[in-house]
Motif scaffolding. Sequence first.
Motif, PDB file in Angstrom:
ATOM      1  N   GLU A   1      -7.215   6.175   2.601  1.00 50.40           N
ATOM      2  CA  GLU A   1      -8.581   6.151   2.063  1.00 50.40           C
ATOM      3  C   GLU A   1      -8.881   7.451   1.314  1.00 50.40           C
ATOM      4  O   GLU A   1      -9.460   7.434   0.219  1.00 50.40           O
ATOM      5  CB  GLU A   1      -9.592   5.935   3.176  1.00 50.40           C
ATOM      6  N   CYS A   2      -8.472   8.579   1.888  1.00 47.63           N
ATOM      7  CA  CYS A   2      -8.677   9.872   1.224  1.00 47.63           C
ATOM      8  C   CYS A   2      -7.945   9.917  -0.110  1.00 47.63           C
ATOM      9  O   CYS A   2      -8.473  10.419  -1.106  1.00 47.63           O
ATOM     10  CB  CYS A   2      -8.203  11.011   2.128  1.00 47.63           C
ATOM     11  N   ALA A   3      -6.728   9.384  -0.143  1.00 49.30           N
ATOM     12  CA  ALA A   3      -5.944   9.375  -1.376  1.00 49.30           C
ATOM     13  C   ALA A   3      -6.607   8.501  -2.440  1.00 49.30           C
ATOM     14  O   ALA A   3      -6.664   8.881  -3.621  1.00 49.30           O
ATOM     15  CB  ALA A   3      -4.528   8.897  -1.104  1.00 49.30           C
ATOM     16  N   LEU A   4      -7.116   7.349  -2.045  1.00 49.33           N
ATOM     17  CA  LEU A   4      -7.806   6.492  -3.011  1.00 49.33           C
ATOM     18  C   LEU A   4      -9.061   7.165  -3.546  1.00 49.33           C
ATOM     19  O   LEU A   4      -9.360   7.070  -4.743  1.00 49.33           O
ATOM     20  CB  LEU A   4      -8.151   5.143  -2.383  1.00 49.33           C
ATOM     21  N   ASN A   5      -9.791   7.834  -2.688  1.00 46.70           N
ATOM     22  CA  ASN A   5     -10.982   8.566  -3.142  1.00 46.70           C
ATOM     23  C   ASN A   5     -10.588   9.676  -4.100  1.00 46.70           C
ATOM     24  O   ASN A   5     -11.257   9.902  -5.110  1.00 46.70           O
ATOM     25  CB  ASN A   5     -11.758   9.126  -1.952  1.00 46.70           C
TER      26      ASN A   5
ATOM     27  N   VAL B   1      -0.590  11.987   3.224  1.00 43.86           N
ATOM     28  CA  VAL B   1       0.023  11.106   2.237  1.00 43.86           C
ATOM     29  C   VAL B   1       0.265  11.925   0.973  1.00 43.86           C
ATOM     30  O   VAL B   1      -0.565  12.749   0.591  1.00 43.86           O
ATOM     31  CB  VAL B   1      -0.854   9.859   1.953  1.00 43.86           C
ATOM     32  N   THR B   2       1.412  11.711   0.370  1.00 47.53           N
ATOM     33  CA  THR B   2       1.744  12.395  -0.871  1.00 47.53           C
ATOM     34  C   THR B   2       1.768  11.382  -1.997  1.00 47.53           C
ATOM     35  O   THR B   2       2.410  10.330  -1.898  1.00 47.53           O
ATOM     36  CB  THR B   2       3.116  13.106  -0.763  1.00 47.53           C
ATOM     37  N   ILE B   3       1.041  11.714  -3.056  1.00 52.21           N
ATOM     38  CA  ILE B   3       0.953  10.860  -4.232  1.00 52.21           C
ATOM     39  C   ILE B   3       0.804  11.759  -5.454  1.00 52.21           C
ATOM     40  O   ILE B   3       0.043  12.731  -5.414  1.00 52.21           O
ATOM     41  CB  ILE B   3      -0.218   9.859  -4.106  1.00 52.21           C
ATOM     42  N   LEU B   4       1.565  11.477  -6.490  1.00 48.87           N
ATOM     43  CA  LEU B   4       1.559  12.286  -7.719  1.00 48.87           C
ATOM     44  C   LEU B   4       1.789  13.767  -7.414  1.00 48.87           C
ATOM     45  O   LEU B   4       1.212  14.640  -8.048  1.00 48.87           O
ATOM     46  CB  LEU B   4       0.239  12.112  -8.487  1.00 48.87           C
ATOM     47  N   GLY B   5       2.614  14.046  -6.414  1.00 48.17           N
ATOM     48  CA  GLY B   5       2.919  15.421  -6.052  1.00 48.17           C
ATOM     49  C   GLY B   5       1.835  16.120  -5.255  1.00 48.17           C
ATOM     50  O   GLY B   5       1.978  17.280  -4.873  1.00 48.17           O
ATOM     51  N   GLN B   6       0.754  15.439  -4.962  1.00 50.67           N
ATOM     52  CA  GLN B   6      -0.374  15.999  -4.209  1.00 50.67           C
ATOM     53  C   GLN B   6      -0.328  15.474  -2.774  1.00 50.67           C
ATOM     54  O   GLN B   6      -0.231  14.271  -2.564  1.00 50.67           O
ATOM     55  CB  GLN B   6      -1.691  15.592  -4.881  1.00 50.67           C
ATOM     56  N   THR B   7      -0.391  16.369  -1.808  1.00 53.12           N
ATOM     57  CA  THR B   7      -0.429  15.952  -0.402  1.00 53.12           C
ATOM     58  C   THR B   7      -1.862  16.033   0.095  1.00 53.12           C
ATOM     59  O   THR B   7      -2.512  17.073  -0.012  1.00 53.12           O
ATOM     60  CB  THR B   7       0.491  16.840   0.463  1.00 53.12           C
TER      61      THR B   7
ATOM     62  N   THR C   1      -5.840  -3.548   3.703  1.00 55.93           N
ATOM     63  CA  THR C   1      -5.940  -2.252   4.360  1.00 55.93           C
ATOM     64  C   THR C   1      -6.002  -1.176   3.279  1.00 55.93           C
ATOM     65  O   THR C   1      -5.663  -1.418   2.109  1.00 55.93           O
ATOM     66  CB  THR C   1      -4.721  -1.997   5.262  1.00 55.93           C
ATOM     67  N   TRP C   2      -6.409   0.017   3.658  1.00 52.69           N
ATOM     68  CA  TRP C   2      -6.436   1.128   2.706  1.00 52.69           C
ATOM     69  C   TRP C   2      -5.027   1.407   2.201  1.00 52.69           C
ATOM     70  O   TRP C   2      -4.833   1.729   1.029  1.00 52.69           O
ATOM     71  CB  TRP C   2      -7.022   2.376   3.365  1.00 52.69           C
ATOM     72  N   GLN C   3      -4.033   1.283   3.084  1.00 53.80           N
ATOM     73  CA  GLN C   3      -2.661   1.511   2.682  1.00 53.80           C
ATOM     74  C   GLN C   3      -2.222   0.496   1.624  1.00 53.80           C
ATOM     75  O   GLN C   3      -1.575   0.850   0.635  1.00 53.80           O
ATOM     76  CB  GLN C   3      -1.730   1.434   3.892  1.00 53.80           C
ATOM     77  N   GLU C   4      -2.579  -0.764   1.821  1.00 51.15           N
ATOM     78  CA  GLU C   4      -2.239  -1.806   0.848  1.00 51.15           C
ATOM     79  C   GLU C   4      -2.929  -1.553  -0.489  1.00 51.15           C
ATOM     80  O   GLU C   4      -2.326  -1.718  -1.548  1.00 51.15           O
ATOM     81  CB  GLU C   4      -2.614  -3.181   1.386  1.00 51.15           C
ATOM     82  N   ARG C   5      -4.177  -1.159  -0.437  1.00 49.45           N
ATOM     83  CA  ARG C   5      -4.914  -0.869  -1.673  1.00 49.45           C
ATOM     84  C   ARG C   5      -4.263   0.286  -2.435  1.00 49.45           C
ATOM     85  O   ARG C   5      -4.120   0.241  -3.654  1.00 49.45           O
ATOM     86  CB  ARG C   5      -6.361  -0.527  -1.371  1.00 49.45           C
ATOM     87  N   LEU C   6      -3.877   1.346  -1.703  1.00 49.46           N
ATOM     88  CA  LEU C   6      -3.252   2.496  -2.330  1.00 49.46           C
ATOM     89  C   LEU C   6      -1.921   2.100  -2.965  1.00 49.46           C
ATOM     90  O   LEU C   6      -1.620   2.494  -4.096  1.00 49.46           O
ATOM     91  CB  LEU C   6      -3.054   3.615  -1.299  1.00 49.46           C
ATOM     92  N   GLU C   7      -1.122   1.318  -2.254  1.00 56.05           N
ATOM     93  CA  GLU C   7       0.146   0.863  -2.807  1.00 56.05           C
ATOM     94  C   GLU C   7      -0.067   0.013  -4.060  1.00 56.05           C
ATOM     95  O   GLU C   7       0.681   0.115  -5.024  1.00 56.05           O
ATOM     96  CB  GLU C   7       0.933   0.097  -1.746  1.00 56.05           C
ATOM     97  N   GLU C   8      -1.105  -0.808  -4.053  1.00 56.38           N
ATOM     98  CA  GLU C   8      -1.416  -1.649  -5.208  1.00 56.38           C
ATOM     99  C   GLU C   8      -1.813  -0.794  -6.412  1.00 56.38           C
ATOM    100  O   GLU C   8      -1.373  -1.043  -7.531  1.00 56.38           O
ATOM    101  CB  GLU C   8      -2.541  -2.622  -4.856  1.00 56.38           C
TER     102      GLU C   8
END
Length: 97
Positions: free
Chosen positions: A76-80, A49-55, A13-20
């Motif tokens: 998916e947006c976060a991975l992009n 989703v928040t990642i590296l301080g970016q929402t 899933t996109w969520q799994e990819r992002l976590e990886e």
Amino acid sequence: MSTSSSSSHSGSTWQERLEEVCRDAQIMPPTFQIVSDRRGGRTAWSSQVTILGQTLAARYWYDGKNLNNAKEDAAECALNWLSTSSNASHVRNWSTW
């Protein structure tokens, strides 16, 4: 028998990819938030989703029974976002928290 490879994303899933990606880059895992918007007599649901301080927000709004789709959209947006050249180099240079 099931085998898994970190380089193979089929079935992920996109969520799994992002976590990886976060795990591989040794950064904090993503945190998801469900958001709602009352629209007349109905409520529309989305995710951030928040990642590296970016929402980052999902692109679309969903019916309440499809909340996982909202999280998938946000992931998916976060991975992009992470794959853009400036952000990808930031992830590669990030040290553990």
